[in-house]
Design a protein around this motif. Structure first.
Motif, short mmCIF file in Angstrom:
data_model
loop_
_atom_site.label_atom_id
_atom_site.label_comp_id
_atom_site.label_asym_id
_atom_site.label_seq_id
_atom_site.Cartn_x
_atom_site.Cartn_y
_atom_site.Cartn_z
N ARG A 219 0.87 5.69 -1.00
CA ARG A 219 0.32 7.07 -1.42
C ARG A 219 0.97 7.69 -2.69
O ARG A 219 2.45 7.43 -2.86
CB ARG A 219 0.33 8.15 -0.21
CG ARG A 219 -0.28 9.25 -0.58
CD ARG A 219 -0.51 10.36 0.63
NE ARG A 219 1.05 10.60 1.15
CZ ARG A 219 1.83 11.51 0.99
NH1 ARG A 219 1.62 12.30 -0.19
NH2 ARG A 219 2.89 11.65 1.46
N GLU B 13 -4.41 7.00 -1.61
CA GLU B 13 -3.88 5.73 -1.18
C GLU B 13 -4.07 4.57 -2.03
O GLU B 13 -5.61 4.39 -2.25
CB GLU B 13 -4.23 5.50 0.33
CG GLU B 13 -3.63 6.77 1.07
CD GLU B 13 -3.72 6.39 2.66
OE1 GLU B 13 -4.62 5.70 3.14
OE2 GLU B 13 -2.72 7.22 3.37
N VAL B 14 -3.42 3.87 -2.40
CA VAL B 14 -3.61 2.56 -3.24
C VAL B 14 -2.88 1.30 -2.68
O VAL B 14 -1.85 1.55 -2.01
CB VAL B 14 -2.99 3.07 -4.80
CG1 VAL B 14 -3.99 4.37 -5.25
CG2 VAL B 14 -1.56 3.33 -4.53
N GLU B 15 -3.16 0.35 -3.35
CA GLU B 15 -2.41 -0.88 -3.43
C GLU B 15 -1.75 -1.09 -4.96
O GLU B 15 -2.45 -0.79 -5.70
CB GLU B 15 -3.23 -1.99 -2.98
CG GLU B 15 -2.36 -3.33 -2.93
CD GLU B 15 -3.41 -4.53 -2.29
OE1 GLU B 15 -2.59 -5.31 -1.69
OE2 GLU B 15 -4.49 -4.43 -1.91
N ARG C 87 -7.20 1.73 -5.88
CA ARG C 87 -7.58 2.52 -4.43
C ARG C 87 -7.65 1.55 -3.50
O ARG C 87 -8.34 0.43 -3.93
CB ARG C 87 -8.78 3.55 -4.86
CG ARG C 87 -8.17 4.51 -5.63
CD ARG C 87 -9.36 5.61 -5.74
NE ARG C 87 -8.92 6.86 -6.43
CZ ARG C 87 -8.75 6.89 -8.07
NH1 ARG C 87 -9.05 5.89 -8.60
NH2 ARG C 87 -8.43 8.11 -8.28
N LEU C 88 -7.24 1.86 -2.17
CA LEU C 88 -7.70 1.04 -1.10
C LEU C 88 -9.13 0.83 -0.90
O LEU C 88 -9.39 -0.12 -0.32
CB LEU C 88 -6.83 1.84 0.11
CG LEU C 88 -5.44 1.73 0.28
CD1 LEU C 88 -5.14 2.30 1.69
CD2 LEU C 88 -4.83 0.39 0.04
N SER C 89 -9.97 1.50 -1.36
CA SER C 89 -11.47 1.37 -1.28
C SER C 89 -12.06 0.51 -2.28
O SER C 89 -13.30 0.21 -2.08
CB SER C 89 -12.05 2.93 -1.33
OG SER C 89 -11.92 3.42 -2.59
N GLU D 125 0.75 -1.23 0.14
CA GLU D 125 -0.12 0.15 -0.11
C GLU D 125 0.76 1.13 0.05
O GLU D 125 2.08 1.30 0.53
CB GLU D 125 -0.87 0.00 1.19
CG GLU D 125 -2.05 -1.11 1.19
CD GLU D 125 -2.63 -1.21 2.41
OE1 GLU D 125 -2.60 -0.46 3.41
OE2 GLU D 125 -3.70 -2.21 2.62
#
Length: 188
Positions: free
Chosen positions: A41, A98-100, A124-126, A39
């Motif tokens: 940014r 914020e991403v993976e 995206r993390l979401s 993960e």
């Protein structure tokens, strides 16, 4: 001996960490490559490092990843395409998010390569769905509609052609380049 090992791990935390768990990256057989999924940014590298920011985050700029786990800046210099293109086009839509990411982390201290990343997938993390990092050629074609031709994209890129026209193939100027080639090859 134990204290030396402990000191080495503290001094270089990035080298001591393994980010391969869960990675589905395709290996390329590069020297020093390791699968890596983490993960981060997404940041505009120039803005983050030097404070030279633009109104639109990352527009046409080199992107970087600040790894959430340890705060290390990772440089994604390549996307998943085999056309030797960068990852900026794929990362720009995520600037500030914020991403993976999943890809190949290159570590080769002998040549000074550390935290160099070939990003193959991003989300995206979401989000649950991954996006492949293959946007470069599509975006390049849209931005350069009259540049189609034989060979790889960079042979037809007007920016590269202008640089060669100005600086020559070696970047030292056409006159100096001509003299260098004649001297180097012994041509009169």
């Amino acid at each position: 001996m134990r204290s030396v090992l402990t000191l080495a791990l503290i001094a270089s935390p990035a080298l001591a960490q393994d980010f391969s768990e869960g990675s589905e990256a395709s290996e390329w057989g590069l020297f020093g490559e390791a699968k890596a999924r983490f993960e981060a940014r997404v940041v505009d590298a120039l803005c983050d490092l030097a404070g030279y920011c633009t109104a639109v985050c990352g527009a046409g700029r080199q992107m970087a990843l600040i790894r959430i786990e340890d705060g290390v800046m990772v440089m994604p210099l390549k996307n998943a395409q085999p056309v030797f293109s960068g990852a900026a086009a794929d990362l720009a839509p995520y600037c500030g998010a914020e991403v993976e990411v999943d890809g190949l982390l290159i570590e080769n201290p002998e040549i000074g390569a550390t935290n160099v990343f070939q990003v193959q997938r991003i989300r995206r993390l979401s989000e649950t769905e991954w996006a492949e990092t293959d946007r470069f050629t599509e975006i390049w074609s849209e931005e350069n509609p009259g540049a189609a031709g034989e060979g790889p994209w960079f042979r037809n890129d007007p920016r590269i052609a202008a640089e060669i026209e100005t600086g020559g193939w070696l970047g030292i100027g056409p006159d100096q380049e001509d003299a260098f080639v004649r001297d180097w090859l012994g041509v009169e």
